[in-house]
Write a protein that holds these residues in place. Structure first.
Motif, mmCIF file in Angstrom:
data_model
loop_
_atom_site.group_PDB
_atom_site.id
_atom_site.type_symbol
_atom_site.label_atom_id
_atom_site.label_comp_id
_atom_site.label_asym_id
_atom_site.label_seq_id
_atom_site.Cartn_x
_atom_site.Cartn_y
_atom_site.Cartn_z
ATOM 1 N N ARG A 73 -13.997 15.576 47.635
ATOM 2 C CA ARG A 73 -12.782 17.175 46.897
ATOM 3 C C ARG A 73 -12.671 17.952 46.550
ATOM 4 N NH1 ARG A 73 -11.714 15.769 41.340
ATOM 5 N NH2 ARG A 73 -12.618 17.560 39.687
ATOM 6 N N LEU A 74 -13.206 18.397 47.817
ATOM 7 C CA LEU A 74 -12.659 20.153 47.598
ATOM 8 C C LEU A 74 -11.620 19.877 48.641
ATOM 9 C CD1 LEU A 74 -16.159 22.389 48.525
ATOM 10 C CD2 LEU A 74 -14.066 22.997 46.849
ATOM 11 N N ASN A 75 -11.544 18.723 49.205
ATOM 12 C CA ASN A 75 -10.567 18.421 50.482
ATOM 13 C C ASN A 75 -9.393 18.453 49.635
ATOM 14 O OD1 ASN A 75 -10.800 19.233 53.790
ATOM 15 N ND2 ASN A 75 -12.353 18.174 53.356
ATOM 16 N N ARG A 76 -9.277 17.406 49.007
ATOM 17 C CA ARG A 76 -8.094 17.044 47.948
ATOM 18 C C ARG A 76 -7.140 18.634 46.927
ATOM 19 N NH1 ARG A 76 -11.347 12.685 46.855
ATOM 20 N NH2 ARG A 76 -12.000 13.246 44.971
ATOM 21 N N LEU A 77 -8.822 19.091 47.291
ATOM 22 C CA LEU A 77 -8.104 20.344 45.564
ATOM 23 C C LEU A 77 -7.655 21.090 46.772
ATOM 24 C CD1 LEU A 77 -10.959 20.320 42.936
ATOM 25 C CD2 LEU A 77 -9.022 19.432 42.754
ATOM 26 N N TYR A 78 -8.363 21.371 47.154
ATOM 27 C CA TYR A 78 -7.109 23.279 48.029
ATOM 28 C C TYR A 78 -6.608 22.122 48.557
ATOM 29 C CZ TYR A 78 -11.866 26.636 47.546
ATOM 30 O OH TYR A 78 -11.692 27.220 47.022
ATOM 31 N N SER A 80 -4.232 19.958 47.218
ATOM 32 C CA SER A 80 -2.923 20.037 45.960
ATOM 33 C C SER A 80 -3.083 21.122 45.682
ATOM 34 C CB SER A 80 -3.654 18.813 44.973
ATOM 35 O OG SER A 80 -4.657 19.571 44.364
ATOM 36 N N TRP A 81 -3.853 22.309 45.691
ATOM 37 C CA TRP A 81 -3.341 23.573 45.295
ATOM 38 C C TRP A 81 -2.365 24.816 46.446
ATOM 39 C CZ3 TRP A 81 -9.262 24.769 44.010
ATOM 40 C CH2 TRP A 81 -9.473 24.309 42.744
ATOM 41 N N GLU A 82 -2.888 24.126 47.783
ATOM 42 C CA GLU A 82 -1.377 24.949 48.419
ATOM 43 C C GLU A 82 -0.742 24.572 48.377
ATOM 44 O OE1 GLU A 82 -2.972 26.252 52.999
ATOM 45 O OE2 GLU A 82 -2.339 24.239 52.683
ATOM 46 N N GLU A 83 -0.386 23.437 48.109
ATOM 47 C CA GLU A 83 1.290 22.645 47.704
ATOM 48 C C GLU A 83 2.050 22.984 46.293
ATOM 49 O OE1 GLU A 83 0.787 18.599 49.499
ATOM 50 O OE2 GLU A 83 0.035 18.826 50.837
ATOM 51 N N ASN A 84 1.629 23.248 45.883
ATOM 52 C CA ASN A 84 1.539 24.112 44.806
ATOM 53 C C ASN A 84 1.958 25.175 43.898
ATOM 54 O OD1 ASN A 84 2.137 24.502 41.823
ATOM 55 N ND2 ASN A 84 0.287 23.304 41.077
ATOM 56 N N PHE A 138 -3.715 29.041 53.796
ATOM 57 C CA PHE A 138 -1.655 30.335 53.406
ATOM 58 C C PHE A 138 -2.472 31.075 52.172
ATOM 59 C CE2 PHE A 138 -0.420 26.642 55.987
ATOM 60 C CZ PHE A 138 0.264 27.350 57.193
ATOM 61 N N LYS A 139 -2.841 30.161 51.238
ATOM 62 C CA LYS A 139 -3.045 31.397 49.998
ATOM 63 C C LYS A 139 -4.023 32.282 49.880
ATOM 64 C CE LYS A 139 -0.029 27.975 47.139
ATOM 65 N NZ LYS A 139 -0.105 26.962 45.889
ATOM 66 N N PRO A 140 -3.839 33.017 49.243
ATOM 67 C CA PRO A 140 -4.960 34.390 49.165
ATOM 68 C C PRO A 140 -5.855 33.116 48.039
ATOM 69 C CG PRO A 140 -3.530 35.004 47.649
ATOM 70 C CD PRO A 140 -3.323 33.605 48.413
ATOM 71 N N ASN A 141 -7.645 33.229 49.265
ATOM 72 C CA ASN A 141 -8.587 32.534 48.076
ATOM 73 C C ASN A 141 -9.860 33.477 47.870
ATOM 74 O OD1 ASN A 141 -10.275 31.509 50.999
ATOM 75 N ND2 ASN A 141 -8.126 31.593 51.984
ATOM 76 N N VAL A 142 -10.460 33.180 47.620
ATOM 77 C CA VAL A 142 -12.103 34.203 47.162
ATOM 78 C C VAL A 142 -13.030 32.976 46.873
ATOM 79 C CG1 VAL A 142 -12.899 35.577 45.432
ATOM 80 C CG2 VAL A 142 -10.255 35.178 45.632
ATOM 81 N N ALA A 143 -14.167 33.307 47.646
ATOM 82 C CA ALA A 143 -15.633 32.475 47.312
ATOM 83 C C ALA A 143 -16.605 33.968 46.900
ATOM 84 C CB ALA A 143 -15.826 32.348 48.736
ATOM 85 N N ILE A 144 -16.867 33.214 45.520
ATOM 86 C CA ILE A 144 -18.462 34.087 45.079
ATOM 87 C C ILE A 144 -19.279 33.526 45.103
ATOM 88 C CG2 ILE A 144 -18.777 35.010 42.530
ATOM 89 C CD1 ILE A 144 -16.099 34.657 41.679
ATOM 90 N N ASN A 239 -0.808 36.501 38.267
ATOM 91 C CA ASN A 239 0.006 35.796 38.455
ATOM 92 C C ASN A 239 0.824 36.522 39.308
ATOM 93 O OD1 ASN A 239 0.392 34.614 35.913
ATOM 94 N ND2 ASN A 239 0.666 36.380 34.467
ATOM 95 N N THR A 240 -0.217 36.168 40.750
ATOM 96 C CA THR A 240 0.728 36.830 42.345
ATOM 97 C C THR A 240 0.263 35.802 42.686
ATOM 98 O OG1 THR A 240 0.859 38.366 43.409
ATOM 99 C CG2 THR A 240 -1.287 38.781 42.204
ATOM 100 N N ASP A 241 0.348 35.528 44.589
ATOM 101 C CA ASP A 241 -0.044 34.961 45.560
ATOM 102 C C ASP A 241 0.303 36.094 46.463
ATOM 103 O OD1 ASP A 241 2.582 35.109 46.393
ATOM 104 O OD2 ASP A 241 3.068 33.006 47.100
ATOM 105 N N ASP A 242 0.153 37.214 45.761
ATOM 106 C CA ASP A 242 0.213 38.272 47.065
ATOM 107 C C ASP A 242 -0.917 39.421 47.138
ATOM 108 O OD1 ASP A 242 -0.171 41.327 48.004
ATOM 109 O OD2 ASP A 242 2.125 41.577 47.468
ATOM 110 N N HIS A 243 -1.732 38.563 48.490
ATOM 111 C CA HIS A 243 -3.241 38.693 49.455
ATOM 112 C C HIS A 243 -3.191 40.896 48.275
ATOM 113 C CE1 HIS A 243 -2.942 36.328 52.279
ATOM 114 N NE2 HIS A 243 -1.982 35.875 51.778
#
Length: 407
Positions: A73-78, A80-84, A138-144, A239-243
């Motif tokens: 599920r994590l693979n599918r979500l990430y 799809s989110w990267e392509e969106n 490719f997109k900024p990603n955060v793990a808490i 509302n950004t993808d700026d790292h």
């Protein structure tokens, strides 16, 4: 304002010598109670904002231990989110008192004993593919990483861009203590720690807290647990993808922290002296000598942890970390996958099943390792875990042609 920890002098020197942990611009497990979830309960939930998404690991009764379905599920979500194009950045967190305690080793133990090795292979393939996806995202990603973060739980977070730890974070790679090896990218990120800290962590299963993770470069930001809602609220308004914007937002609710006087990071010189040696036997000898000559009980405590582990696992783990120093993430994952398949095949030893039995199932904490002593573990036994898979077994297939790995 959140700032990275000002490192101790030896740590600074080691970081300059080895380089930063993850040179990116774009970037085990605890002992849970395995209560079955209700069949309707989602193991990975999704929280949505206008320009962001969050994946929430949701097996709190099992300390969010990973299953194949969760990794898939994590693979599918990430993906799809990267392509969106409407989504700027993504986040991952855990529910309850853990981020993720690692792979569900009790389930894997059961599958191995039932002869369902294909299901075990699917688990490793699925988890390792997600680790690679995260490490090349490719997109900024955060793990808490709030709470327990161990084994594969570290693998599905540490290769990412931003890793936020808290005063409740507990990190470890205790696989050797259950007759396995640190996988899911561990040979990549542990081998890039200052000096030989990675070898120390891998062979002993020693724990680090959030402050120590910041100090050695495993984490990028630190915050008190009570401030996490403020961080999530702040991120949710972006509302950004700026790292840079994401990083600056993370930096607003942090704390300047230092390892306490008892931290293992104050012993980096001694760690390097012992764990830079070529073999596990030499490391053990150095620790024994240190224990005999020093009033500091660190050597004795460290030695005890190593002697609790599987001798075969120790030698395989050391070689894996050493090879990881010179390989990119994809090659580390491919090697770890081979090692994992050899462990579950039990062609050389039953140490994985025996270790899980002793520590997680029966909990008698008295595993009968085979071979029982370091001197009984031959070079051929170790090397067999690293050989390319035979013609009847497929190697780990990662999309390196479209997702270039980092060196």
């Amino acid at each position: 304002m959140m700032q990275r920890l000002k490192l101790l002098s030896p740590l600074k020197q080691s970081l300059r010598r080895n380089g930063s942990l993850f040179n990116q611009t774009r970037t085990g497990f605890a002992l849970p109670s395995y209560t079955l979830l209700d069949c309707h309960q989602e193991q990975v939930l999704v929280e949505g904002r206008a320009k962001s998404r969050a994946a929430v690991l949701n097996r709190p009764s099992s300390l969010n231990a990973l299953t194949t379905d969760m990794a898939a599920r994590l693979n599918r979500l990430y993906e799809s989110w990267e392509e969106n194009t409407d989504i700027g950045f993504v986040m991952m967190k855990g529910s309850g008192k853990a981020f993720c305690s690692g792979a569900d080793m009790v389930l894997l133990h059961q599958l191995i004993n039932e002869g369902k090795l294909e299901e075990c292979k699917t688990f490793f393939q699925t988890v390792y593919n997600f680790v690679y996806l995260l490490g090349t995202y490719f997109k900024p990603n955060v793990a808490i990483l709030d709470g327990i973060t161990m084994g594969s739980g570290a693998g599905i977070s540490l290769p990412g861009m931003y890793r936020v730890v808290t005063d409740k974070t507990v990190f470890a790679t205790p696989e050797a203590q259950i007759g396995f090896h640190p996988g899911a990218g561990a040979s990549y990120y542990l081998s890039r720690l200052p000096g030989y800290l990675g070898e120390y962590l891998a062979l002993t299963g020693a724990k680090l807290n959030g402050v120590e993770m910041i100090a050695c470069g495993l984490a990028t930001h630190y915050s008190l647990k009570e401030r996490l809602p403020l961080i999530e609220e702040r991120l949710g308004k972006l509302n950004t993808d700026d790292h840079t914007v994401v990083e600056n937002s993370l930096a607003q609710y942090g704390d300047l922290v230092y390892p306490d006087r008892g931290s293992v990071l104050h012993k980096l010189e001694r760690i390097d002296k012992c764990f830079s040696l070529d073999t596990v036997e030499e490391i053990v000898d150095a620790l024994e000598q240190g224990a005999a000559e020093s009033f500091d009980d660190w050597c004795g405590t460290t030695l005890k942890k190593i002697k609790e582990a599987s001798p075969l696992s120790l030698k395989i783990t050391l070689q894996s970390i050493r090879e990881g120093r010179f390989q990119p993430l994809d090659q580390c994952l491919a090697r770890e996958y081979r090692i994992s398949l050899n462990f579950i095949s039990k062609q050389v030893s039953n140490d994985l099943c025996e270790g899980v039995r002793a520590r997680l199932v029966d909990k008698d904490f008295a595993p009968k390792w085979d071979p029982p002593h370091l001197e009984d573990v031959t070079k051929d036994m170790v090397d067999s875990h690293f050989l390319p898979l035979d013609e009847f077994e497929s190697e780990l297939n990662l999309p390196t042609s479209v997702r270039e790995p980092y060196a």
